[in-house]
Scaffold this motif. Sequence first.
Motif, mmCIF file in Angstrom:
data_model
loop_
_atom_site.group_PDB
_atom_site.id
_atom_site.type_symbol
_atom_site.label_atom_id
_atom_site.label_comp_id
_atom_site.label_asym_id
_atom_site.label_seq_id
_atom_site.Cartn_x
_atom_site.Cartn_y
_atom_site.Cartn_z
ATOM 1 N N GLY A 67 8.878 -1.668 -7.344
ATOM 2 C CA GLY A 67 8.316 -2.749 -6.537
ATOM 3 C C GLY A 67 6.822 -2.627 -6.333
ATOM 4 O O GLY A 67 6.143 -3.619 -6.064
ATOM 5 N N HIS A 68 6.289 -1.424 -6.505
ATOM 6 C CA HIS A 68 4.858 -1.226 -6.259
ATOM 7 C C HIS A 68 4.099 -0.829 -7.523
ATOM 8 O O HIS A 68 3.011 -0.258 -7.450
ATOM 9 N N CYS A 96 0.607 -7.309 -0.738
ATOM 10 C CA CYS A 96 1.977 -6.786 -0.748
ATOM 11 C C CYS A 96 2.263 -6.166 0.617
ATOM 12 O O CYS A 96 1.354 -5.615 1.246
ATOM 13 N N CYS A 148 3.279 -3.465 1.284
ATOM 14 C CA CYS A 148 2.946 -2.038 1.282
ATOM 15 C C CYS A 148 1.502 -1.779 1.709
ATOM 16 O O CYS A 148 1.117 -0.642 1.959
ATOM 17 N N CYS A 187 1.368 -6.154 -6.429
ATOM 18 C CA CYS A 187 2.600 -5.408 -6.781
ATOM 19 C C CYS A 187 3.723 -6.375 -7.185
ATOM 20 O O CYS A 187 3.741 -7.534 -6.760
HETATM 21 ZN ZN LIG Z 1 3.184 -2.918 -2.931
#
Ligand SMILES: [Zn+2]
Length: 324
Positions: free
Chosen positions: A167-168, A178, A180, A185
């Motif tokens: 996912g990243h 994102c 995160c 991402c």
């Molecule tokens: Zn991310």
Amino acid sequence: MSGSPVAVAIDIGGTKLAGCLVDGTGDVLHRTLLPTVGKSPDDGERLWGALAGLVEGLLAAAGDRPVIGLGVGSAGPLDLTVGSLSPVNIPAWRNFPLVDRLAGLAPSVPVYLAGDGVCAAAGEHWRGAARDLDDVMMIVVSTGVGGGLVQQGRLFAGQSGNAGHIGHIVVERAGDPCPCGGFGCVEAYASGPSMAGWAQHNGWRRGEFPASAIELAADARDHHPVAVEAFHRAGRALAAGIVSAAAMCDLTHVFIGGGVSAAADLLLPPLREAYRRHAGLDFLTRVTIERAELAAVAGLVGAGAIVFHPQRYGGRGVLHRPAS
Ligand SMILES: [Zn+2]
């Protein structure tokens, strides 16, 4: 006479806590689901109380079958050096000492802890779509986009338990923010919320909140152009991430699970088409991309796998706390 051994398996997510017993063949027994209660930072003990009740119920349900371990797969981040959790989508738990708490609840039972994507990969490899395959990536497309890797027939969780976090992987160098904290991402395009959010921003069910990926899929099947494009866009992002992962890890098979994979009919065709455009080298063109098999129980079966088969599904990146 006592029965055959079982593991207590727990899957901790932002919307639900799932638990079951898993037997030595990977069968799921006494599956129980609870909502992840307590969204405020003060609700940590309330959430623990709910989980402790779930675990005690499963220990009782084991009856005369010996419980050989308590396996937990959880949304991250996890700190496997101390056995604590701070799941992004569970604000009630920050540095929550889950492994200590579980060991206090059942001191005679060893505890195992791994990330949810890692557990899903172990589950699909033990009992699902990835059986008998050696070099596989499992992708979980849900509220976030997670994943796990099997390399040379064994789970590969990395030094901190986070390997396979597709996912990243960055697929757009000047891309969308994102959750995160980074940008560009895969998760910023292909998670359920990011797909629905992009579609709403572009005119689909504007002003309706919350609109989910389930509604998005229904409208895409009715040929709503923005809903269709949301799946194509997610498929392109996943394809770019998969090509990168396959080039890095020399994969043969990729499996897609998680809630959004219920719309595999919408997601996989544009994903495979984009993959074919990106994949130039022979070893990449041979990779197959299919839907996973275990659906909602992949994480639970995997939490059983890390208990029953620590040689194959343990080691670095999977916490093992022996019984005291
Ligand atoms: Zn991310």
